[in-house]
Design a protein around this motif. Structure first.
Motif, PDB file in Angstrom:
ATOM      1  N   ALA A 149     -32.283 -17.898  44.940  1.00  0.00           N
ATOM      2  CA  ALA A 149     -33.990 -18.138  45.228  1.00  0.00           C
ATOM      3  C   ALA A 149     -34.842 -18.172  44.021  1.00  0.00           C
ATOM      4  CB  ALA A 149     -34.268 -17.317  46.515  1.00  0.00           C
ATOM      5  N   LYS A 150     -34.428 -16.991  43.114  1.00  0.00           N
ATOM      6  CA  LYS A 150     -35.477 -16.776  42.452  1.00  0.00           C
ATOM      7  C   LYS A 150     -35.757 -17.932  41.086  1.00  0.00           C
ATOM      8  CE  LYS A 150     -34.546 -13.997  38.735  1.00  0.00           C
ATOM      9  NZ  LYS A 150     -34.012 -12.682  37.843  1.00  0.00           N
ATOM     10  N   ARG A 151     -34.812 -18.563  41.246  1.00  0.00           N
ATOM     11  CA  ARG A 151     -34.585 -19.574  40.147  1.00  0.00           C
ATOM     12  C   ARG A 151     -35.050 -19.182  38.828  1.00  0.00           C
ATOM     13  NH1 ARG A 151     -36.069 -23.425  44.459  1.00  0.00           N
ATOM     14  NH2 ARG A 151     -38.305 -23.312  43.838  1.00  0.00           N
TER      15      ARG A 151
ATOM     16  N   LEU B 211     -30.876 -10.246  39.807  1.00  0.00           N
ATOM     17  CA  LEU B 211     -32.166 -10.374  40.570  1.00  0.00           C
ATOM     18  C   LEU B 211     -32.905  -9.864  39.459  1.00  0.00           C
ATOM     19  CD1 LEU B 211     -33.693 -11.070  42.811  1.00  0.00           C
ATOM     20  CD2 LEU B 211     -32.776  -9.090  44.094  1.00  0.00           C
ATOM     21  N   VAL B 212     -33.069  -8.425  39.425  1.00  0.00           N
ATOM     22  CA  VAL B 212     -34.058  -7.807  38.723  1.00  0.00           C
ATOM     23  C   VAL B 212     -34.024  -7.980  37.136  1.00  0.00           C
ATOM     24  CG1 VAL B 212     -35.309  -5.552  38.113  1.00  0.00           C
ATOM     25  CG2 VAL B 212     -34.492  -6.185  40.659  1.00  0.00           C
ATOM     26  N   ASP B 213     -34.995  -8.588  36.470  1.00  0.00           N
ATOM     27  CA  ASP B 213     -34.886  -8.483  34.982  1.00  0.00           C
ATOM     28  C   ASP B 213     -35.631  -7.548  34.271  1.00  0.00           C
ATOM     29  OD1 ASP B 213     -34.152 -11.699  34.919  1.00  0.00           O
ATOM     30  OD2 ASP B 213     -35.786 -11.778  36.319  1.00  0.00           O
TER      31      ASP B 213
ATOM     32  N   GLY C 237     -36.101  -6.093  50.128  1.00  0.00           N
ATOM     33  CA  GLY C 237     -37.067  -6.455  51.247  1.00  0.00           C
ATOM     34  C   GLY C 237     -38.496  -6.765  50.570  1.00  0.00           C
ATOM     35  N   LEU C 238     -39.046  -6.248  49.786  1.00  0.00           N
ATOM     36  CA  LEU C 238     -40.159  -6.768  49.252  1.00  0.00           C
ATOM     37  C   LEU C 238     -40.170  -8.188  48.495  1.00  0.00           C
ATOM     38  CD1 LEU C 238     -41.182  -3.264  47.341  1.00  0.00           C
ATOM     39  CD2 LEU C 238     -42.090  -4.357  49.548  1.00  0.00           C
ATOM     40  N   LEU C 239     -38.925  -8.299  47.688  1.00  0.00           N
ATOM     41  CA  LEU C 239     -38.850  -9.415  47.040  1.00  0.00           C
ATOM     42  C   LEU C 239     -38.635 -11.004  48.100  1.00  0.00           C
ATOM     43  CD1 LEU C 239     -36.846  -8.418  43.930  1.00  0.00           C
ATOM     44  CD2 LEU C 239     -39.314  -8.909  44.161  1.00  0.00           C
ATOM     45  N   GLY C 240     -37.916 -10.588  49.112  1.00  0.00           N
ATOM     46  CA  GLY C 240     -37.622 -11.517  50.121  1.00  0.00           C
ATOM     47  C   GLY C 240     -38.659 -12.761  50.324  1.00  0.00           C
ATOM     48  N   PRO C 241     -39.770 -12.343  50.907  1.00  0.00           N
ATOM     49  CA  PRO C 241     -40.775 -13.343  51.448  1.00  0.00           C
ATOM     50  C   PRO C 241     -41.302 -14.153  49.880  1.00  0.00           C
ATOM     51  CG  PRO C 241     -41.109 -11.280  52.358  1.00  0.00           C
ATOM     52  CD  PRO C 241     -40.156 -11.106  51.507  1.00  0.00           C
ATOM     53  N   LEU C 242     -41.400 -13.336  48.870  1.00  0.00           N
ATOM     54  CA  LEU C 242     -42.036 -13.848  47.885  1.00  0.00           C
ATOM     55  C   LEU C 242     -40.981 -15.006  47.023  1.00  0.00           C
ATOM     56  CD1 LEU C 242     -43.443 -10.648  46.217  1.00  0.00           C
ATOM     57  CD2 LEU C 242     -44.838 -12.661  46.753  1.00  0.00           C
TER      58      LEU C 242
ATOM     59  N   GLY D  39     -41.443  -9.199  58.358  1.00  0.00           N
ATOM     60  CA  GLY D  39     -40.013  -9.411  58.309  1.00  0.00           C
ATOM     61  C   GLY D  39     -39.241  -8.031  58.306  1.00  0.00           C
ATOM     62  N   ARG D  40     -38.053  -8.235  57.824  1.00  0.00           N
ATOM     63  CA  ARG D  40     -37.310  -6.965  57.704  1.00  0.00           C
ATOM     64  C   ARG D  40     -36.338  -7.223  56.616  1.00  0.00           C
ATOM     65  NH1 ARG D  40     -32.477  -8.219  59.845  1.00  0.00           N
ATOM     66  NH2 ARG D  40     -32.594 -10.188  60.962  1.00  0.00           N
ATOM     67  N   ALA D  41     -36.010  -5.997  55.983  1.00  0.00           N
ATOM     68  CA  ALA D  41     -35.445  -6.102  54.474  1.00  0.00           C
ATOM     69  C   ALA D  41     -33.948  -6.726  54.666  1.00  0.00           C
ATOM     70  CB  ALA D  41     -35.064  -4.607  54.170  1.00  0.00           C
ATOM     71  N   GLY D  42     -33.158  -6.371  55.921  1.00  0.00           N
ATOM     72  CA  GLY D  42     -31.907  -6.951  56.165  1.00  0.00           C
ATOM     73  C   GLY D  42     -31.885  -8.559  56.081  1.00  0.00           C
ATOM     74  N   GLN D  43     -32.745  -9.324  56.191  1.00  0.00           N
ATOM     75  CA  GLN D  43     -32.907 -10.575  55.990  1.00  0.00           C
ATOM     76  C   GLN D  43     -32.485 -11.302  54.882  1.00  0.00           C
ATOM     77  OE1 GLN D  43     -37.235 -10.643  58.067  1.00  0.00           O
ATOM     78  NE2 GLN D  43     -36.537 -13.158  57.737  1.00  0.00           N
ATOM     79  N   TRP D  44     -32.403 -10.745  53.616  1.00  0.00           N
ATOM     80  CA  TRP D  44     -32.061 -11.340  52.445  1.00  0.00           C
ATOM     81  C   TRP D  44     -31.042 -10.354  51.596  1.00  0.00           C
ATOM     82  CZ3 TRP D  44     -37.001 -10.143  53.814  1.00  0.00           C
ATOM     83  CH2 TRP D  44     -37.991 -11.067  54.192  1.00  0.00           C
ATOM     84  N   THR D  45     -30.127 -11.224  51.141  1.00  0.00           N
ATOM     85  CA  THR D  45     -29.427 -10.243  50.159  1.00  0.00           C
ATOM     86  C   THR D  45     -29.693 -10.431  48.844  1.00  0.00           C
ATOM     87  OG1 THR D  45     -27.664 -12.103  49.904  1.00  0.00           O
ATOM     88  CG2 THR D  45     -27.144 -10.719  51.940  1.00  0.00           C
ATOM     89  N   PRO D  46     -29.108  -9.499  47.863  1.00  0.00           N
ATOM     90  CA  PRO D  46     -29.408  -9.594  46.731  1.00  0.00           C
ATOM     91  C   PRO D  46     -28.924 -10.924  45.826  1.00  0.00           C
ATOM     92  CG  PRO D  46     -28.525  -7.463  47.027  1.00  0.00           C
ATOM     93  CD  PRO D  46     -28.371  -8.105  48.272  1.00  0.00           C
ATOM     94  N   GLU D  47     -27.449 -11.438  46.371  1.00  0.00           N
ATOM     95  CA  GLU D  47     -27.178 -12.535  46.199  1.00  0.00           C
ATOM     96  C   GLU D  47     -27.871 -13.963  46.329  1.00  0.00           C
ATOM     97  OE1 GLU D  47     -25.521 -10.281  47.702  1.00  0.00           O
ATOM     98  OE2 GLU D  47     -24.226  -9.470  46.426  1.00  0.00           O
TER      99      GLU D  47
END
Ligand SMILES: O=c1ccn([C@@H]2O[C@H](COP(=O)(O)OP(=O)(O)O)[C@@H](O)[C@H]2O)c(=O)[nH]1
Ligand SMILES: O=C(O)[C@@H](COP(=O)(O)O)O[C@H]1O[C@H](CO)[C@@H](O)[C@H](O)[C@H]1O
Length: 333
Positions: free
Chosen positions: A34-36, A70-72, A145-150, A21-29
């Motif tokens: 998505a993290k629920r 996003l980051v806890d 970018g790292l979190l996107g797929p997960l 993938g590439r980092a720009g696929q996902w925004t922090p928002e």
């Protein structure tokens, strides 16, 4: 354009096609939604990184914790620093733990791998991202970018970053000169003996993320063997399909000298040997020597005609067991 007379293996080509993938696929928002109910930790191993740790922590905190939930947890593992790393990290808003305090009830181990294991033990996220503490020009997209797929694909257990790696010298920059141990040691080793991993663009990248439930099921090799050991152990544990990689653009970091990278390469090779042995790829049950002899200019050796200083280093590695195999009371929180 490179032209080769052979092709990438079909398995690696397929994997690279659908798991890159590439980092720009996902925004922090998007990822904050998505993290629920998943908690997200960022763990930063840091030995004497006072010059860069503050900016890294501040960027993550401002853009991925305060602006967007996003980051806890931002955890810096102080890895026997002798500078102001811990103070700078706290000042920027990180929680700081000491590698040695976390592992005080266990045998002492060395290096980055031990620091990362301590960081995993001391953190609480269901998803844990690891970022080196020596990065220059750090950007929050390294983490998203790292979190996107997960956070968007439950079939992914682990994500490795990749990037272009300039080698920044005192007077010049070599565009793609970085990743010297990757190109001269790790990539050849993986292609020769673990070819299913040949599609990883940066197998030694210090930026990666995984689900805790999986990261706690693998050992962490000490020193600089941790990344190659982790990649091999993960593909053996969860399979290539559960691994992914994401393009993070370009990475600039502090570079070590050739002699230090020689010791790093030796640790990587002995780690690869241990995994080859586990897979039955080595016939000799005697483990390789872990003493590395290097030669420096000048010196006062009594050896005739040598005119070099001899430096012998122990480049052996040990490993922390999977956290899931331990009584957690053995690990100081
Ligand atoms: O014993 C160690 C060695 C390294 N590191 C950290 O691990 C990251 C990567 O290490 P280094 O920069 O030495 O490796 P390189 O990037 O040069 O391969 C950096 O944040 C280091 O501060 C650490 O926490 N403990
Ligand atoms: O990739 C590499 O060859 C080495 C050295 O990089 P440079 O040649 O200094 O850019 O850096 C990596 O290797 C270490 C061992 O796995 C990792 O711990 C580092 O995070 C990573 O930067």
């Amino acid at each position: 354009m490179w032209h080769s007379n052979t092709t990438v293996s079909p398995i690696v080509e397929a994997w690279t096609t659908y798991r890159t993938g590439r980092a720009g696929q996902w925004t922090p928002e998007q990822l904050a939604v998505a993290k629920r109910h998943d908690r997200v930790s960022v763990v930063i191993p840091a030995r004497n990184e006072q010059a860069t740790i503050g900016a890294i922590v501040a960027t993550i905190r401002a853009e991925l914790a305060e602006r967007v939930p996003l980051v806890d947890e931002i955890l810096v593992v102080d890895s026997r620093s002798t500078d102001a790393t811990a103070a700078e990290a706290r000042r920027a808003g990180a929680r700081v733990v000491s590698q040695d305090r976390i592992t005080r009830g266990l045998p002492r181990m060395e290096g980055k791998g031990d620091a990362l294991w301590a960081g995993l033990a001391a953190s609480s996220g269901d998803v844990v991202a690891f970022v080196d503490g020596d990065l220059r020009e750090f950007s929050a997209h390294f983490v998203t970018g790292l979190l996107g797929p997960l956070l968007t694909d439950s079939s992914v257990e682990y994500v490795k970053g990749f990037y272009h790696r300039p080698l920044i010298g005192p007077v010049s920059v070599e565009t793609d000169g970085g990743g010297r141990v990757t190109e001269l040691a790790a990539r050849p080793l993986l292609n020769l003996f673990f070819p299913e991993l040949a599609g990883f663009v940066q197998p030694l990248a210090g930026e990666y993320a995984g689900r805790r439930r999986t990261l706690e099921r693998i050992p962490f090799v000490s020193g600089y063997g941790v990344e190659i050991g982790m990649l091999i152990d993960l593909v053996d544990l969860v399979g290539l399909d559960a691994l992914a990689q994401v393009d993070l653009g370009e990475r600039k970091h502090r570079h070590q000298g050739t002699e230090a990278l020689g010791r790093m390469a030796a640790q990587i090779m002995v780690t690869a040997w241990s995994r080859m042995h586990r897979r039955g790829l080595t016939t000799d049950p005697v483990p390789p020597s872990t003493l590395l002899t290097q030669f420096r200019r000048g010196g006062d050796e009594a050896l005739p005609n040598l005119d070099r200083q001899i430096a012998v280093a122990d480049t052996g590695v040990t490993e922390r067991p999977p956290l899931s195999s331990l009584d957690r009371r053995a690990v100081a929180a």
